[in-house]
Design a protein around this motif. Structure first.
Motif, short mmCIF file in Angstrom:
data_model
loop_
_atom_site.label_atom_id
_atom_site.label_comp_id
_atom_site.label_asym_id
_atom_site.label_seq_id
_atom_site.Cartn_x
_atom_site.Cartn_y
_atom_site.Cartn_z
N ALA A 71 0.82 -1.71 0.12
CA ALA A 71 -0.22 0.11 0.14
C ALA A 71 0.79 1.33 -0.49
N THR A 87 -2.03 3.18 -7.86
CA THR A 87 -3.52 2.91 -8.27
C THR A 87 -3.13 1.66 -7.25
N ALA A 143 -9.42 -3.19 5.95
CA ALA A 143 -10.50 -2.03 6.29
C ALA A 143 -9.82 -1.55 6.68
N TRP A 144 -9.71 -2.45 8.27
CA TRP A 144 -10.17 -1.71 9.82
C TRP A 144 -8.11 -1.91 10.25
N GLY A 166 -6.47 -0.03 7.70
CA GLY A 166 -7.10 1.49 7.26
C GLY A 166 -6.45 1.05 6.17
N ILE A 167 -5.45 -0.49 5.71
CA ILE A 167 -5.46 -0.13 3.90
C ILE A 167 -6.93 0.09 2.46
N ARG A 168 -6.39 0.80 1.61
CA ARG A 168 -7.54 1.69 0.94
C ARG A 168 -7.16 1.42 -0.38
N TRP A 169 -7.86 0.15 -0.77
CA TRP A 169 -7.63 -0.14 -2.59
C TRP A 169 -8.54 0.77 -3.85
N ALA A 170 -8.48 1.15 -4.16
CA ALA A 170 -9.30 1.86 -5.60
C ALA A 170 -10.05 1.01 -5.92
N GLN A 215 -15.34 -4.74 -2.70
CA GLN A 215 -15.42 -3.68 -1.61
C GLN A 215 -16.45 -3.98 -0.60
#
Length: 282
Positions: free
Chosen positions: A30, A37, A63-64, A66-70, A74
């Motif tokens: 990440a 992206t 998600a917990w 804090g990793i975010r993917w585009a 989901q």
């Protein structure tokens, strides 16, 4: 691939709960994708062990953290991105097309050897790569046009050196026929191997850098050969050191006490898990 916008990926397999070692690799992936992206792919080809509840846990735990993917699946069942579907179980037509391309180009031959045959061969499996014993070439002379039930192997050129520069581990070199042999790209039940599916998906999703564990270095050498055979660009690679338990064994999904779900339910915060991941086992 210089000048190409960065596209990285997370590619967990939903065959168990993610653990602390996964967290370290995914944090690094990440961070390296921060200015580009990040894609999440559900590598669920292992139909015997993949379970929907592990997919849900994977999405929730990432998600917990804090990793975010585009792009990719989901939480809640939706999917975003232009290169879907992002579950390998739904991408079989792409693997079949790549297999046919390789077969028609003469890269493959059928193999009727069982895993028992391979494990009893003089060459023992590599310690950290036991899923793919060094193949002795038993079936190399078999008719490539055969329609018999068989797995299909890519024929390597014995003695060929495969070089790549790893962003985290430096220069790497593997020799075909010594470090790995002819390898399976399609099983006899029609399921593509990890090597083929990974290469096809990384190319189709335009991945520019693959970040994953050190145990897959030898797989990278194999995949470079597949990428060349299929005419795809070769991404950059960054292999992360493995986390090990007190006995020196690498963490596995069976290590429940190291699972993200256990750590989360024990009251740890994402920051504390991050500190543990980068400090090693406490």
């Amino acid at each position: 691939m210089t000048g190409t916008p960065y596209r990285g990926r997370l590619a967990p397999s939903p065959t168990g709960l993610l653990h602390l070692g996964h967290a370290r690799t995914f944090f690094i992936a990440a961070e390296r994708a921060a200015a580009g992206t990040l894609i999440l792919r559900n590598d669920d080809l292992d139909t015997q062990r993949s379970r929907p509840e592990f997919v849900d846990a994977m999405l929730e735990d990432l998600a917990w953290l804090g990793i975010r993917w585009a792009e990719g699946p989901q939480p809640g069942g939706t999917e975003t991105g232009s290169f879907g579907p992002y579950a390998q179980s739904q991408r079989g037509h792409l693997y079949a097309a790549a297999f046919q391309q390789l077969r028609e180009a003469g890269f493959l031959y059928p193999c009727i050897c069982s895993r028992k045959d391979l494990l009893s061969a003089p060459h023992a499996p590599h310690a950290e790569d036991e899923d793919e014993p060094l193949y002795p070439g038993t079936c190399r002379a078999r008719n490539p046009k055969s329609d018999e039930a068989a797995s299909w192997r890519l024929r390597v050129t014995d003695g060929e050196e495969i070089h790549f520069h790893d962003a985290l581990l430096g220069p790497q070199k593997f020799i075909a026929g010594r470090d790995f042999g002819d390898f399976v790209v399609m099983r006899r039940d029609g399921v593509p191997s990890y090597q083929l599916a990974c290469v096809v998906d990384d190319a189709a999703m335009q991945i520019t850098e693959v970040v994953r564990g050190r145990d897959l270095l030898r797989s990278t050498a194999r995949q470079i050969l597949l990428l060349r055979a299929l005419g795809h660009p070769i991404p950059a690679y960054a292999h992360v050191e493995l986390m090990r338990n007190e006995q020196g064994e690498r963490l596995a999904k069976r290590d429940a006490a190291r699972s993200l779900r256990y750590l989360r339910e024990s009251g740890l915060t994402p920051q504390e898990v991050r500190e543990m991941a980068f400090a090693g086992i406490e």
